[in-house]
Design a protein around this motif. Structure first.
Motif, PDB file in Angstrom:
ATOM      1  N   VAL A   1       0.842  -1.196   0.000  1.00 23.77           N
ATOM      2  CA  VAL A   1       0.000   0.000   0.000  1.00 23.77           C
ATOM      3  C   VAL A   1       0.878   1.247   0.000  1.00 23.77           C
ATOM      4  O   VAL A   1       2.074   1.171   0.285  1.00 23.77           O
ATOM      5  CB  VAL A   1      -0.936   0.059   1.235  1.00 23.77           C
ATOM      6  CG1 VAL A   1      -1.881  -1.121   1.262  1.00 23.77           C
ATOM      7  CG2 VAL A   1      -0.159   0.158   2.537  1.00 23.77           C
TER       8      VAL A   1
ATOM      9  N   GLY B   1      -8.059  -3.375   3.915  1.00 24.20           N
ATOM     10  CA  GLY B   1      -7.918  -2.033   3.365  1.00 24.20           C
ATOM     11  C   GLY B   1      -7.883  -0.883   4.334  1.00 24.20           C
ATOM     12  O   GLY B   1      -8.103   0.257   3.922  1.00 24.20           O
ATOM     13  N   SER B   2      -7.591  -1.143   5.613  1.00 25.66           N
ATOM     14  CA  SER B   2      -7.555  -0.042   6.572  1.00 25.66           C
ATOM     15  C   SER B   2      -6.500  -0.288   7.642  1.00 25.66           C
ATOM     16  O   SER B   2      -6.135  -1.428   7.917  1.00 25.66           O
ATOM     17  CB  SER B   2      -8.918   0.140   7.246  1.00 25.66           C
ATOM     18  OG  SER B   2      -9.189  -0.923   8.144  1.00 25.66           O
TER      19      SER B   2
ATOM     20  N   VAL C   1      -6.951   2.728   3.514  1.00 29.18           N
ATOM     21  CA  VAL C   1      -5.714   2.870   2.745  1.00 29.18           C
ATOM     22  C   VAL C   1      -5.816   2.295   1.334  1.00 29.18           C
ATOM     23  O   VAL C   1      -4.950   2.573   0.498  1.00 29.18           O
ATOM     24  CB  VAL C   1      -4.505   2.262   3.497  1.00 29.18           C
ATOM     25  CG1 VAL C   1      -4.259   3.016   4.803  1.00 29.18           C
ATOM     26  CG2 VAL C   1      -4.682   0.774   3.754  1.00 29.18           C
ATOM     27  N   THR C   2      -6.853   1.511   1.049  1.00 28.50           N
ATOM     28  CA  THR C   2      -7.081   1.011  -0.305  1.00 28.50           C
ATOM     29  C   THR C   2      -8.575   0.949  -0.584  1.00 28.50           C
ATOM     30  O   THR C   2      -9.379   0.785   0.332  1.00 28.50           O
ATOM     31  CB  THR C   2      -6.477  -0.398  -0.528  1.00 28.50           C
ATOM     32  OG1 THR C   2      -6.896  -1.248   0.525  1.00 28.50           O
ATOM     33  CG2 THR C   2      -4.970  -0.360  -0.589  1.00 28.50           C
TER      34      THR C   2
ATOM     35  N   ARG D   1     -10.310   5.420  -0.021  1.00 26.72           N
ATOM     36  CA  ARG D   1      -8.942   5.673   0.444  1.00 26.72           C
ATOM     37  C   ARG D   1      -8.829   7.112   0.953  1.00 26.72           C
ATOM     38  O   ARG D   1      -9.264   8.056   0.306  1.00 26.72           O
ATOM     39  CB  ARG D   1      -7.950   5.450  -0.693  1.00 26.72           C
ATOM     40  CG  ARG D   1      -6.503   5.680  -0.285  1.00 26.72           C
ATOM     41  CD  ARG D   1      -5.547   5.340  -1.428  1.00 26.72           C
ATOM     42  NE  ARG D   1      -4.184   5.596  -1.025  1.00 26.72           N
ATOM     43  CZ  ARG D   1      -3.507   6.693  -1.340  1.00 26.72           C
ATOM     44  NH1 ARG D   1      -4.061   7.621  -2.106  1.00 26.72           N
ATOM     45  NH2 ARG D   1      -2.265   6.854  -0.922  1.00 26.72           N
TER      46      ARG D   1
END
Length: 197
Positions: free
Chosen positions: A55, A131-132, A148-149, A153
């Motif tokens: 990431v 994703g976090s 983060v994704t 985001r």
């Protein structure tokens, strides 16, 4: 510059790739970090974290942990900002199932508590683990995540045992600006997290 939008929401641009030095100074002051950045990770450590997890952290959080502080006991949230590699004590798992590179699955609030049917377990697990990064907790399993994704985001979400919701005025429930800087500003101003009628 990323734009985030969803049904019924206006588009709000956030610059997730560049940090204004004035914003970084404001964040330093808000959390009471040392001016010398002794608790900061440094750019090489942040890049190594990003490479391990596949990431690129969104700004201004990326520069904050690299140059200002990797966590803060003062907050936000109520029990402090945890370090980049850490989880709050009440997280409930060791984090071994977390996959930061897999996109965060939500773009709209989801309240699964009280739904007639049991929530889809795979989707529910994805909300907590994909994703976090976890910023910290307000206790009782009410954890703040920085996405983060995925499509959200750069946004901050409150995820608890009952549901998940994004933070930011365009999503309702708060007058705060979206993103990490808006979340910190709201806390530093002494506002309630959910201060909109």
């Amino acid at each position: 510059m990323a734009e985030i939008a969803g049904p019924g929401w206006y588009q709000f641009p956030m610059n997730l790739e560049y940090v204004d030095p004035a914003v970084l100074a404001e964040l330093r002051e808000a959390v009471g970090a040392d001016d010398d950045g002794a608790s900061a990770l440094g750019r090489p450590a942040v890049r190594a974290f990003e490479q391990r997890h596949g990431v690129v952290l969104p700004e201004p959080y990326r520069s904050f942990v690299a140059e200002v502080s990797d966590g803060s006991k003062a907050g936000p949230p109520d029990y402090g900002l945890v370090g980049l590699e850490d989880l709050p004590a009440d997280y409930g798992s060791d984090g071994s199932e977390r996959d930061l590179a897999r996109p965060f699955p939500l773009t709209e609030p989801w309240l699964w508590e009280g739904e007639d049917d049991e929530p889809d377990e795979a989707r529910l697990r994805s909300v907590f683990d994909d994703g976090s990064i976890v910023l910290g907790t307000d206790g009782c399993g009410m954890n703040w995540h920085l996405i983060v994704t995925g499509p959200h985001r750069g946004h901050v979400w409150m995820i608890s045992g009952e549901g998940a919701m994004p933070f930011g005025a365009e999503f309702g429930h708060t007058t705060g600006e979206p993103g990490f800087a808006g979340w910190v500003r709201h806390w530093a101003a002494g506002e309630e997290w959910f201060d909109a009628g």
